[in-house]
Design a protein around this motif. Structure first.
Motif, mmCIF file in Angstrom:
data_model
loop_
_atom_site.group_PDB
_atom_site.id
_atom_site.type_symbol
_atom_site.label_atom_id
_atom_site.label_comp_id
_atom_site.label_asym_id
_atom_site.label_seq_id
_atom_site.Cartn_x
_atom_site.Cartn_y
_atom_site.Cartn_z
ATOM 1 N N ASP A 23 1.837 -2.221 -3.414
ATOM 2 C CA ASP A 23 0.418 -2.361 -3.761
ATOM 3 C C ASP A 23 -0.174 -3.599 -3.102
ATOM 4 O O ASP A 23 -1.393 -3.712 -2.969
ATOM 5 N N GLU A 24 0.687 -4.520 -2.695
ATOM 6 C CA GLU A 24 0.239 -5.755 -2.046
ATOM 7 C C GLU A 24 0.194 -5.538 -0.533
ATOM 8 O O GLU A 24 1.207 -5.175 0.077
ATOM 9 N N PRO A 25 -0.977 -5.719 0.091
ATOM 10 C CA PRO A 25 -1.072 -5.522 1.545
ATOM 11 C C PRO A 25 -0.138 -6.462 2.309
ATOM 12 O O PRO A 25 0.213 -7.539 1.833
ATOM 13 N N GLY A 26 0.270 -6.029 3.493
ATOM 14 C CA GLY A 26 1.122 -6.855 4.341
ATOM 15 C C GLY A 26 2.559 -6.374 4.323
ATOM 16 O O GLY A 26 2.885 -5.330 3.767
ATOM 17 N N ASN A 59 -5.413 3.096 6.811
ATOM 18 C CA ASN A 59 -5.627 2.203 5.672
ATOM 19 C C ASN A 59 -5.112 0.811 6.029
ATOM 20 O O ASN A 59 -3.911 0.565 6.022
ATOM 21 N N LYS A 60 -6.000 -0.095 6.328
ATOM 22 C CA LYS A 60 -5.610 -1.445 6.766
ATOM 23 C C LYS A 60 -5.062 -2.297 5.619
ATOM 24 O O LYS A 60 -4.562 -3.387 5.834
ATOM 25 N N ASN A 61 -5.130 -1.801 4.392
ATOM 26 C CA ASN A 61 -4.596 -2.533 3.241
ATOM 27 C C ASN A 61 -3.203 -2.065 2.855
ATOM 28 O O ASN A 61 -2.740 -2.319 1.750
ATOM 29 N N GLY A 63 0.810 -1.837 2.512
ATOM 30 C CA GLY A 63 1.829 -2.856 2.320
ATOM 31 C C GLY A 63 3.210 -2.246 2.227
ATOM 32 O O GLY A 63 3.376 -1.123 1.743
#
Length: 182
Positions: A23-26, A59-61, A63
């Protein structure tokens, strides 16, 4: 979550990778082996490959959390960097419902090989992703041909020395490298 094992048989050299959507981007990488490989995504072969995939994903978000257990010793000449680069993008693509083609996955994984050797190349990652025997006619543009191999038996004898891909590539004549990179 997807578990990825690269091996010919269960008792052969393999890398183990656990990849999960987050759920956390990156991208977060953890090594559970003793090789001291970098965990910063841009300095890690699997990380560089995944970052390239993530850059092209809609989706650039997005993770990912990636845990790597390197069993194929880095510098062994057995395709350790290819196993990590290919494994990471194949696993991510699976988690993303296979939105990318095999050719896309090779292109992404080539970023991992650049981290390992200083040059984007596809000679080891292409058979990891496509399976079997492959011919890379060109990498710019990427042109891959799957070949029907004869029945083969392969034996690998490893002298237990480390030779980094970047060092081995320095041995090649410049003309060979230039032809290979075009």
């Amino acid at each position: 979550m997807v578990l990825i094992y690269w091996a010919l048989r269960s008792n052969d050299p393999q890398d183990e990778m656990e990849l999960a959507l987050s759920d956390e981007p990156g991208l977060r990488i953890k090594h559970i082996d003793g090789y001291g490989l970098p965990e910063e995504p841009e300095k890690n072969v699997a990380g560089a490959a995944l970052l390239a995939l993530m850059e092209e994903y809609e989706n650039k978000n997005i993770g990912f959390d990636l845990t790597i257990n390197k069993i194929i010793k880095p510098g062994s000449g057995l395709g350790s960097s290819a196993a990590s680069s290919a494994g990471a993008v194949v696993g991510a693509n699976h988690l993303l419902n296979n939105v990318f083609s095999k050719q896309d996955l090779v292109r992404f994984a080539m970023n991992g090989e650049k981290v390992a050797s200083g040059v984007k190349h596809a000679d080891n990652i292409t058979p990891c992703i496509y399976g079997g025997v492959t011919l890379i006619r060109s990498i710019f543009p990427l042109d891959i041909v799957q070949l029907s191999p004869p029945h083969l038996y392969v034996t690998v004898i490893h002298p237990q020395i480390e030779v980094k891909t970047s060092d081995a590539r320095q041995i090649l004549r410049k003309e060979v490298l230039a032809e290979r990179c075009h």
